[in-house]
Design a protein around this motif. Structure first.
Motif, PDB file in Angstrom:
ATOM      1  N   ILE A   5       0.861  -1.183   0.000  1.00 57.99           N
ATOM      2  CA  ILE A   5       0.000   0.000   0.000  1.00 57.99           C
ATOM      3  C   ILE A   5       0.897   1.233   0.000  1.00 57.99           C
ATOM      4  O   ILE A   5       1.997   1.211   0.553  1.00 57.99           O
ATOM      5  N   ASN A   6       0.431   2.282  -0.629  1.00 55.08           N
ATOM      6  CA  ASN A   6       1.173   3.540  -0.632  1.00 55.08           C
ATOM      7  C   ASN A   6       0.570   4.436   0.445  1.00 55.08           C
ATOM      8  O   ASN A   6      -0.441   5.096   0.227  1.00 55.08           O
ATOM      9  N   HIS A   8       1.770   7.129   1.705  1.00 54.90           N
ATOM     10  CA  HIS A   8       1.886   8.550   1.343  1.00 54.90           C
ATOM     11  C   HIS A   8       0.683   8.993   0.508  1.00 54.90           C
ATOM     12  O   HIS A   8       0.185  10.095   0.677  1.00 54.90           O
ATOM     13  N   GLN A   9       0.229   8.136  -0.371  1.00 51.74           N
ATOM     14  CA  GLN A   9      -0.894   8.457  -1.242  1.00 51.74           C
ATOM     15  C   GLN A   9      -2.227   8.383  -0.502  1.00 51.74           C
ATOM     16  O   GLN A   9      -3.090   9.241  -0.669  1.00 51.74           O
ATOM     17  N   HIS A  10      -2.399   7.378   0.332  1.00 47.62           N
ATOM     18  CA  HIS A  10      -3.699   7.143   0.948  1.00 47.62           C
ATOM     19  C   HIS A  10      -3.883   7.804   2.314  1.00 47.62           C
ATOM     20  O   HIS A  10      -5.017   7.919   2.790  1.00 47.62           O
ATOM     21  N   SER A  11      -2.799   8.211   2.946  1.00 45.04           N
ATOM     22  CA  SER A  11      -2.878   8.937   4.223  1.00 45.04           C
ATOM     23  C   SER A  11      -1.953  10.145   4.196  1.00 45.04           C
ATOM     24  O   SER A  11      -1.081  10.295   5.054  1.00 45.04           O
ATOM     25  N   PRO A  12      -2.131  11.024   3.222  1.00 40.24           N
ATOM     26  CA  PRO A  12      -1.183  12.135   3.080  1.00 40.24           C
ATOM     27  C   PRO A  12      -1.151  13.064   4.296  1.00 40.24           C
ATOM     28  O   PRO A  12      -0.091  13.589   4.628  1.00 40.24           O
ATOM     29  N   ASN A 137       6.412   2.128   7.002  1.00 42.95           N
ATOM     30  CA  ASN A 137       7.026   1.733   5.733  1.00 42.95           C
ATOM     31  C   ASN A 137       7.294   0.238   5.637  1.00 42.95           C
ATOM     32  O   ASN A 137       7.141  -0.354   4.567  1.00 42.95           O
ATOM     33  N   VAL A 138       7.672  -0.395   6.743  1.00 43.42           N
ATOM     34  CA  VAL A 138       7.897  -1.841   6.730  1.00 43.42           C
ATOM     35  C   VAL A 138       6.571  -2.578   6.520  1.00 43.42           C
ATOM     36  O   VAL A 138       6.488  -3.529   5.737  1.00 43.42           O
ATOM     37  N   THR A 139       5.533  -2.129   7.190  1.00 39.15           N
ATOM     38  CA  THR A 139       4.218  -2.753   7.030  1.00 39.15           C
ATOM     39  C   THR A 139       3.703  -2.593   5.601  1.00 39.15           C
ATOM     40  O   THR A 139       3.155  -3.530   5.013  1.00 39.15           O
TER      41      THR A 139
END
Length: 156
Positions: A5-6, A8-12, A137-139
């Motif tokens: 999952i990104n 940064h994109q989904h929880s900016p 980031n690891v998740t």
């Protein structure tokens, strides 16, 4: 390994707030020490994205490849790191791992000898924030390699 999952994109907004928190936490912290503890915590947490990021940021700030390579073995490389840097790295390890569920007094006192209370609070806060980034980031399995130094500098 593929990114799940990104974040940064989904929880900016979460990422923006974490970046703001990270900037505030490290505001008056020595930039070299900051990058060293960010790298070490990220190594322990096996966060490839953050290792890539902070290695690049350290290099861009003038850190040598030799010191970057030796961060993981800082205690054995005392001719490359000052006692203050080694104390900060030891604190980063203790906070990141929490092996016994707490930070040992000896590790805390070692750091307290080299940092005044404000600096120590910033150091602890910086280590806590990178651990949050590492876990996200690891998740998400954030892919390493695309970061360029200063990429998130304007996000506050």
């Amino acid at each position: 390994m593929t990114q799940r999952i990104n974040i940064h994109q989904h929880s900016p907004n979460v990422i923006r707030q974490l970046i703001k928190l990270a900037n505030e936490a490290a505001k008056d912290l020595d930039p070299t020490i900051k990058e060293l503890v960010l790298m070490r915590s990220s190594q322990i947490n096996r966060c490839a994205y953050c290792i890539d990021m902070h290695t690049k940021d350290a290099r861009a700030a003038g850190e040598t490849d030799q010191r970057i390579a030796l961060v993981a073995a800082f205690e054995e490389a005392d001719n490359f790191f000052t006692e203050k840097e080694r104390a900060a790295l030891a604190l980063a390890e203790a906070i990141t791992v929490l092996t016994d569920g707490f930070v040992p007094d000896e590790v805390y006192e070692r750091a307290a000898k080299h940092f005044d209370e404000k600096e120590l609070a910033q150091l602890i806060s910086t280590i806590a924030v990178i651990n949050t980034f590492n876990r996200l980031n690891v998740t998400a399995r954030a892919e390493a390699g695309s970061y360029t130094p200063g990429q998130f500098a304007g996000q506050h």
